[in-house]
Write an enzyme that holds these catalytic residues in place. Structure first.
Site, short mmCIF file in Angstrom:
data_model
loop_
_atom_site.label_atom_id
_atom_site.label_comp_id
_atom_site.label_asym_id
_atom_site.label_seq_id
_atom_site.Cartn_x
_atom_site.Cartn_y
_atom_site.Cartn_z
N ASP A 20 48.51 58.19 -6.69
CA ASP A 20 47.52 57.74 -5.72
C ASP A 20 47.55 58.63 -4.47
OD1 ASP A 20 45.66 55.70 -4.51
OD2 ASP A 20 47.38 55.39 -3.19
N GLU A 92 45.75 57.80 -12.30
CA GLU A 92 46.58 58.13 -11.14
C GLU A 92 47.99 58.53 -11.58
OE1 GLU A 92 44.61 55.45 -7.55
OE2 GLU A 92 46.34 54.67 -8.64
#
Length: 199
Positions: A20, A92
């Site tokens: 992320d 991610e």
């Protein structure tokens, strides 16, 4: 590897945490360099649209990511490997794995390739679902949408929230996420889609 399978130790969630941040930096740097005429507010809105879960899942579609998720047989039968939240999270994690294995330049190359179509879309600053829904309600002289927690499950360090949004004279819509705020966003998004207010 999804947490539902017992065949492998661990899952993708620690990598998701790192991915992320790596993704956020890659997209932020790209937007900063390619939009010298944009201010902080516009760049922030564009960045938010490009790193949200649905965008990550869309980027994952470019490499057939749903076929690569290792998941329990029961969950696969339910189609959880096609769940957009799961796909976004796994994408991610994949970004983090590439970063750890090959460094930042490899991660940046991967992100910019998979996000290419999204980056080329018209650069419209999209309001987040909660803001959009609130403005829609106020424009129709309706009370501000109300959010309530329907349930909170899972361990303390990894909760799953289900939140409902209620708008006067409409059926509630529910959203699910790992934080109360994200679940509220998802609930607003589901309401907007269901009512045909915003595709």
């Amino acid at each position: 590897t999804h947490g539902s399978t017992q065949k492998h130790k661990g899952d993708y969630q620690r990598l998701e945490f790192l991915g992320d941040r790596v993704l956020g930096l890659v997209i932020a740097e790209h937007l900063f360099r390619s939009n010298p005429d944009k201010g902080e507010g516009e760049l922030t809105a564009m960045h938010s649209a490009l790193v949200r879960g649905e965008a990550c899942a869309t980027a994952g579609d470019t490499i057939g990511l749903s076929n690569l998720v290792i998941i329990g047989s029961g969950e696969r039968a339910k189609g959880m490997n096609l769940n957009r939240t799961v796909l976004g999270d796994v994408m991610e994690a994949l970004v983090a794995a590439i970063y750890l294995d090959g460094g930042f330049e490899q991660a940046r190359t991967f992100v910019l390739r998979c996000w290419d179509a999204l980056l080329k879309q018209p650069r419209v600053a999209v309001k987040d679902p909660k803001t959009f829904l609130q403005e829609w309600a106020l424009a129709r002289a309706l009370p501000i949408p109300a959010y309530r927690i329907v349930s909170r499950e899972g361990p303390e360090h990894e909760p799953v929230f289900v939140v409902a949004v209620e708008v006067k004279d409409r059926n509630p819509a529910e959203g699910t996420a790992k934080s109360k705020r994200a679940a509220e966003m998802d609930a607003a998004e589901q309401f907007l889609k269901r009512e045909g207010i915003r595709p």
